[in-house]
Design an enzyme around this catalytic site. Structure first.
Site, PDB file in Angstrom:
ATOM      1  CE  LYS A 175      -3.653  -2.528   2.302  1.00 30.21           C
ATOM      2  NZ  LYS A 175      -4.180  -3.025   3.572  1.00 30.21           N
ATOM      3  CD  GLN A 193      -3.125  -4.595   6.760  1.00 30.85           C
ATOM      4  OE1 GLN A 193      -3.065  -3.593   6.053  1.00 30.85           O
ATOM      5  NE2 GLN A 193      -3.677  -5.722   6.345  1.00 30.85           N
ATOM      6  CG  ASP A 206      -9.797  -0.438   4.817  1.00 34.30           C
ATOM      7  OD1 ASP A 206      -9.681  -0.545   3.583  1.00 34.30           O
ATOM      8  OD2 ASP A 206      -9.003  -0.946   5.629  1.00 34.30           O
TER       9      ASP A 206
END
Ligand code: NAP
Length: 281
Positions: A49, A93, A116
């Site tokens: 990422k 994460q 997200d």
């Protein structure tokens, strides 16, 4: 033989356009990624990422925290990033260590930085058919892929196998919002094959190699494989038996090169979109 839904190609086109736009900005969008502990797979994802963000000219910050971090310290870090005007997007994460309540962490992220789309505000906006700040990366990437190949969704039978908060549930919701008739399957579903055989659009997000075999695919179906698994010789593969399913499908995503590149592409687009929203561009 099915046509390939080429996520690598579509993602490249989208990101090429995005990097052209970034050139004209006075400051770069910034993605912050928090990683807790030393899980090697999580480290690989975070590095990917970060690398993609740097390639595009974004700023990025990786906050590494020890496995033993307390929940309060993690929440305090998120609060700090929420307040930091330089940070436009926050990604925590997953998975987190067991002593940390992932829901509390997700709910701490300011919804306008929730890249997200995990926060209940954004999830709820999708569930009620409203517009969230951003859509979750993998389902968003899949919708872009279907759109790119002019695949009609309205009125189609869509079957989503998997009901995770990150893929299955929002995917089903977004297909429903696009007027598909949606069925969600999971590990307790009986007669999975009878249900998948009726799917005009079949999305598998499970994480089991060869779960979807040829007999489970309707003639002419659009097959989207989200799964990421390893074969015995270490190669990446999806949930779908590709070589069998592609004989019946009209369109199919390969693994690798299908949903994966679209997910990372959506993460970058989401970062940019949040940047624009925060700067009223
Ligand atoms: P997850 O949280 O483990 O969810 C898996 C889902 O599959 C669960 O809902 C589970 O049902 C269901 N399931 C398990 N066995 C099943 C079976 N035999 N039949 C039907 N359903 C079954 O996984 P996830 O995070 O959604 O990820 C799914 C897969 O997609 C993984 O391989 C992951 O690595 C991959 N992934 C890929 C991308 C990408 O960009 N390509 C992005 C995200 C995830 P229950 O709810 O009943 O347990």
């Amino acid at each position: 033989m099915a046509k390939i839904l080429d996520g690598k190609l579509v993602a490249k086109e989208i990101l090429d356009n995005l990097s052209d736009e970034i050139l004209f900005l006075e400051k770069a969008p910034c993605l912050a990624v928090i990683i807790v502990g030393d899980d090697p797979a999580s480290k690989i994802y975070v590095n990917l990422k970060r690398k993609k963000a740097t390639e595009l000219g974004f700023d990025s910050v990786v906050v590494e925290m020890p496995e033993t971090i307390t929940q309060n310290d993690l929440l305090a870090k998120i609060e700090e990033l929420n307040e930091d005007k330089k940070i436009n997007a926050i990604l925590v994460q997953m998975p987190l260590p067991k002593h940390i309540d992932a829901n509390a962490v997700i709910e701490k992220i300011n919804p306008i930085k929730d890249v997200d789309c995990f926060h209940p505000y954004n999830v709820g906006r999708i569930a009620t058919g409203n517009i969230p700040y951003i859509y979750p990366c993998t389902p968003k990437g899949i919708m872009r892929l279907l759109e790119y190949y002019d695949i009609e969704i309205s009125g189609k039978n869509a079957v989503v196998v998997g009901r995770s908060n990150i893929v299955g549930k929002p995917m089903a919701q977004m297909l429903l919002n696009s007027n598909a008739t949606v069925t969600i399957c999971h590990s307790k579903t009986k007669n999975l094959s009878q249900i998948t055989q009726k799917a005009d659009i079949l999305i598998s997000a499970v994480g089991k190699a060869n779960l979807i075999t040829k007999d489970m695919v309707k003639e002419g179906a659009v097959v989207v494989d989200v799964g990421m698994n390893r074969t015995q010789d270490g190669k990446l593969c999806g949930d779908v038996d590709f070589w069998e399913a592609e004989q019946k499908a009209s369109y199919i995503t390969p693994v690798p090169g299908g949903v994966g590149p679209m997910t990372i592409c959506s993460l970058m687009v989401n970062t940019y979109d949040l940047f624009k929203k925060q700067n009223e561009l």
